[in-house]
Structures are given as structure tokens and as C-alpha cells.
Design a protein around this motif. Structure first.
Motif, mmCIF file in Angstrom:
data_model
loop_
_atom_site.group_PDB
_atom_site.id
_atom_site.type_symbol
_atom_site.label_atom_id
_atom_site.label_comp_id
_atom_site.label_asym_id
_atom_site.label_seq_id
_atom_site.Cartn_x
_atom_site.Cartn_y
_atom_site.Cartn_z
ATOM 1 N N MET A 57 22.259 25.929 -41.336
ATOM 2 C CA MET A 57 20.880 26.431 -41.237
ATOM 3 C C MET A 57 19.956 25.588 -42.121
ATOM 4 S SD MET A 57 19.427 30.259 -41.957
ATOM 5 C CE MET A 57 19.506 30.136 -43.716
ATOM 6 N N TYR A 58 18.833 25.145 -41.505
ATOM 7 C CA TYR A 58 17.906 24.316 -42.288
ATOM 8 C C TYR A 58 16.955 25.195 -43.112
ATOM 9 C CZ TYR A 58 13.948 21.404 -43.460
ATOM 10 O OH TYR A 58 12.941 20.781 -44.145
ATOM 11 N N ILE A 59 16.826 24.878 -44.405
ATOM 12 C CA ILE A 59 15.862 25.588 -45.254
ATOM 13 C C ILE A 59 14.916 24.548 -45.846
ATOM 14 C CG2 ILE A 59 15.549 27.050 -47.316
ATOM 15 C CD1 ILE A 59 18.322 28.228 -46.760
ATOM 16 N N SER A 60 13.617 24.764 -45.667
ATOM 17 C CA SER A 60 12.627 23.788 -46.153
ATOM 18 C C SER A 60 12.563 23.808 -47.685
ATOM 19 C CB SER A 60 11.249 24.133 -45.580
ATOM 20 O OG SER A 60 10.845 25.368 -46.137
ATOM 21 N N LYS A 61 11.848 22.801 -48.213
ATOM 22 C CA LYS A 61 11.686 22.711 -49.679
ATOM 23 C C LYS A 61 11.027 23.977 -50.224
ATOM 24 C CE LYS A 61 10.879 18.809 -52.639
ATOM 25 N NZ LYS A 61 10.046 17.708 -53.001
ATOM 26 N N ARG A 62 10.025 24.454 -49.476
ATOM 27 C CA ARG A 62 9.314 25.684 -49.899
ATOM 28 C C ARG A 62 10.245 26.882 -49.872
ATOM 29 N NH1 ARG A 62 3.627 26.922 -47.203
ATOM 30 N NH2 ARG A 62 3.054 28.159 -49.018
ATOM 31 N N GLY A 63 11.123 26.877 -48.845
ATOM 32 C CA GLY A 63 12.103 27.964 -48.717
ATOM 33 C C GLY A 63 13.022 28.015 -49.930
ATOM 34 N N TRP A 64 13.488 26.825 -50.362
ATOM 35 C CA TRP A 64 14.381 26.767 -51.526
ATOM 36 C C TRP A 64 13.658 27.219 -52.787
ATOM 37 C CZ3 TRP A 64 19.166 27.327 -51.309
ATOM 38 C CH2 TRP A 64 19.936 26.746 -50.297
ATOM 39 N N SER A 65 12.366 26.830 -52.893
ATOM 40 C CA SER A 65 11.593 27.235 -54.078
ATOM 41 C C SER A 65 11.504 28.757 -54.123
ATOM 42 C CB SER A 65 10.176 26.659 -54.040
ATOM 43 O OG SER A 65 10.256 25.275 -53.971
ATOM 44 N N PHE A 66 11.290 29.369 -52.957
ATOM 45 C CA PHE A 66 11.174 30.825 -52.880
ATOM 46 C C PHE A 66 12.506 31.492 -53.266
ATOM 47 C CE2 PHE A 66 11.266 34.787 -50.282
ATOM 48 C CZ PHE A 66 10.249 35.439 -50.974
ATOM 49 N N ILE A 67 13.601 30.944 -52.717
ATOM 50 C CA ILE A 67 14.935 31.500 -53.035
ATOM 51 C C ILE A 67 15.197 31.376 -54.542
ATOM 52 C CG2 ILE A 67 17.436 31.191 -52.699
ATOM 53 C CD1 ILE A 67 16.747 30.290 -49.805
ATOM 54 N N LYS A 68 14.803 30.229 -55.100
ATOM 55 C CA LYS A 68 15.040 30.012 -56.539
ATOM 56 C C LYS A 68 14.269 31.017 -57.379
ATOM 57 C CE LYS A 68 16.719 25.403 -57.219
ATOM 58 N NZ LYS A 68 16.502 24.074 -57.741
ATOM 59 N N ILE A 69 13.049 31.344 -56.956
ATOM 60 C CA ILE A 69 12.245 32.317 -57.720
ATOM 61 C C ILE A 69 12.942 33.687 -57.687
ATOM 62 C CG2 ILE A 69 10.042 33.586 -57.762
ATOM 63 C CD1 ILE A 69 8.723 30.942 -56.806
ATOM 64 N N ILE A 70 13.466 34.059 -56.506
ATOM 65 C CA ILE A 70 14.154 35.363 -56.395
ATOM 66 C C ILE A 70 15.390 35.380 -57.298
ATOM 67 C CG2 ILE A 70 15.438 36.891 -54.819
ATOM 68 C CD1 ILE A 70 13.492 36.016 -52.649
ATOM 69 N N ILE A 71 16.183 34.283 -57.236
ATOM 70 C CA ILE A 71 17.403 34.211 -58.054
ATOM 71 C C ILE A 71 17.034 34.252 -59.546
ATOM 72 C CG2 ILE A 71 19.448 32.789 -58.641
ATOM 73 C CD1 ILE A 71 19.753 33.740 -55.837
ATOM 74 N N PHE A 72 15.941 33.576 -59.895
ATOM 75 C CA PHE A 72 15.492 33.553 -61.291
ATOM 76 C C PHE A 72 15.251 34.991 -61.786
ATOM 77 C CE2 PHE A 72 12.100 33.678 -64.428
ATOM 78 C CZ PHE A 72 12.531 32.757 -65.373
ATOM 79 N N PHE A 73 14.520 35.782 -60.996
ATOM 80 C CA PHE A 73 14.221 37.147 -61.440
ATOM 81 C C PHE A 73 15.463 38.039 -61.423
ATOM 82 C CE2 PHE A 73 9.844 35.731 -60.937
ATOM 83 C CZ PHE A 73 9.344 36.171 -62.159
ATOM 84 N N LEU A 74 16.381 37.744 -60.493
ATOM 85 C CA LEU A 74 17.651 38.498 -60.491
ATOM 86 C C LEU A 74 18.420 38.237 -61.782
ATOM 87 C CD1 LEU A 74 19.169 38.204 -56.890
ATOM 88 C CD2 LEU A 74 18.591 40.295 -58.146
ATOM 89 N N CYS A 75 18.429 36.968 -62.209
ATOM 90 C CA CYS A 75 19.150 36.599 -63.440
ATOM 91 C C CYS A 75 18.469 37.177 -64.674
ATOM 92 C CB CYS A 75 19.241 35.078 -63.585
ATOM 93 S SG CYS A 75 20.201 34.295 -62.301
ATOM 94 N N LEU A 76 17.150 37.314 -64.605
ATOM 95 C CA LEU A 76 16.410 37.833 -65.756
ATOM 96 C C LEU A 76 16.494 39.359 -65.828
ATOM 97 C CD1 LEU A 76 14.541 36.694 -68.019
ATOM 98 C CD2 LEU A 76 12.599 37.178 -66.521
ATOM 99 N N SER A 77 16.802 39.999 -64.687
ATOM 100 C CA SER A 77 16.730 41.470 -64.637
ATOM 101 C C SER A 77 17.640 42.178 -65.657
ATOM 102 C CB SER A 77 16.960 41.988 -63.216
ATOM 103 O OG SER A 77 18.215 41.581 -62.776
#
Ligand code: HEM
Length: 210
Positions: free
Chosen positions: A1-21
Motif C-alpha cells: 500500500m502506497y502512503i504519501s509523505k504527508r500520510g507518513w507525517s500524519f501517522i508519525k504525529i499519532i504515534i508520537f502522541f501515543l508514546c507520550l500518553s
């Protein structure tokens, strides 16, 4: 599945907040006085646990890449490393500031009596070196040496588990679970190392006979 650069940035932001939770929840529990009879100890232990969990997650990403034959797990390696450092730093700060009230005398008195603290400090020094050199600029600057240096993450994994195993007096169930996870992850790395060595040796032999 292709994920654009913006898509990866969005996923990274979600993972970041999950790790901070976990950190935010701990802060919330502290404010709400929900950490039990010994809140400083609970805060200290929880932060240590999360540092070890993120260390395991970071080490699991390479095996995950091999198993899934996908490169995406490696996109999160730096973030997991920095979260390990973040939780370990908070663990250390709670110990120094809240437990010891910034008393150098108490620190100097306690460390020789508790060798597991020395092992914790050693692990933390390794994490500092890894965090400082985790940037792209440092990676470029150090070249091949960067790869060698970042192998220290395996040493940090072993010493973090020793720190935990050593400090537990009776119920070693939980530290043993982390020790087993670390054993599997290091075994995987060792297996790959042996495989690569054999492949290089075979290539050298093939070249020398042709
Ligand atoms: C910076 C140096 C460090 C110091 C001074 C330190 C000190 C301590 C101390 C005093 C305890 C509590 C022992 C007790 O009261 O029985 C503890 C527990 C713990 N530490 Fe550290 N530590 C350090 C670094 C680390 C690092 C780098 C990790 C993991 C990557 C870690 C993971 C843990 C864990 C998992 C526990 C046990 C928590 C529990 O029982 O649930 N520590 N540490």
C-alpha cells in the motif's frame, strides 16, 4: 500500500502522541493523587518501566522489518529511541529531585550500597550517547562509526535488564519477562550477524577462485 509523505507525517504525529500518553496519564494521576500510598515511588517505577518498554519496542523494529519484508518499521526507530531516552531521563530526574531531594551526599552514600544504581547510570550514559548522535547530521558526520556506535543499543538493552533484575528482591517474574524479550531480540540480531558473515565469506571465497 502506497502512503504519501504527508500520510507518513500524519501517522508519525499519532504515534508520537501515543508514546507520550503514558507520561501524560502519569502526570494526571499525580495531580489527581491517584498513585497510591507512595506516589514518588510509583512515578519513579512507572517511568523506569516505560523506558524499558520503549527500549524493547525500538529493538523489535528491525526484526519486524525482516519478518514483514517491509521497510516502514525503521521509520519509527529514532522516535522510539528518543522516547526511551525521554522516559529514562524522567525516571532519573524523579529519583534525583523527588527521591533524594537533590542531595549529593545522599546520592554518593546510596550508590556504592546499591550497585544496580550504577548499572542504571551506565545504561543512561549509553542512552545519552545514542540520543546525542541520533540526528541525520551526526549520522552523516560519523559515517561507518555511527553504525558501530549505535550497536551500543544492544548493550543498553542488556544492562537495563540487569538493572531491573538486580534491584528486585523477591518477585522476579516481570524482570524475567523483559529478560526473555531481550534474549529473543538479541538472538535474532546474532543470527543475522552470523548469516551476514557467512554470506561475505562465501563471496570472498567465490571471488578468490575466479
Ligand atoms: C539514570 C540512572 C538510573 C538510576 C539512578 C536508576 C535508579 C533506579 C532506582 C533507585 C529504582 C528503584 C529501586 C527500588 O527502590 O527498589 C529503579 C527502578 C527501575 N529502573 Fe532505574 N535507574 C536508572 C536508569 C534506568 C534506565 C536507563 C532504565 C531502563 C531503560 C531503568 C529501568 C528501571 C526499571 C524497569 C525499574 C523497576 C520499576 C518497577 O519495579 O516497576 N532505570 N531505578
Amino acid at each position: 500500500m502506497y502512503i504519501s509523505k504527508r500520510g507518513w507525517s500524519f501517522i508519525k504525529i499519532i504515534i508520537f502522541f501515543l508514546c507520550l500518553s503514558p507520561f501524560l496519564l502519569l502526570i494526571n494521576d499525580t495531580i489527581q493523587d491517584q498513585l497510591g500510598a507512595n506516589p514518588i515511588q510509583a512515578l519513579h517505577f512507572n517511568l523506569g518501566d516505560w523506558a524499558l518498554r520503549f527500549l524493547c519496542i525500538g529493538l523489535a523494529l528491525k526484526p519486524l522489518k525482516r519478518l514483514t519484508k517491509q521497510s516502514w518499521p525503521l521509520r519509527f526507530r529514532r522516535m522510539m529511541g528518543l522516547f526511551t531516552f525521554f522516559y529514562a531521563s524522567s525516571h532519573f530526574l524523579v529519583y534525583i529531585v523527588l527521591d533524594l531531594s537533590l542531595s549529593w551526599e545522599e546520592f554518593v552514600d546510596e550508590v556504592p550500597k546499591s550497585p544496580y544504581i550504577l548499572v542504571g547510570l551506565f545504561t543512561y550514559l549509553l542512552l545519552i550517547a545514542l540520543a546525542i548522535t541520533s540526528t541525520k547530521a551526526m549520522q552523516k558526520r560519523l559515517g561507518k562509526r555511527w553504525v558501530q556506535l549505535h550497536k551500543l543499543v544492544y548493550v543498553a538493552g542488556i544492562s537495563a535488564v540487569i538493572h531491573y533484575l538486580w534491584l528486585v528482591k523477591s518477585d522476579i517474574g516481570e524482570p524475567l519477562i523483559y529478560a526473555s524479550i531481550m534474549f529473543v531480540l538479541l538472538g535474532f540480531r546474532l543470527q543475522n550477524y552470523i548469516k551476514n558473515r557467512k554470506a561475505v565469506a562465501a563471496l570472498v571465497k567465490q571471488r578468490s577462485t575466479t
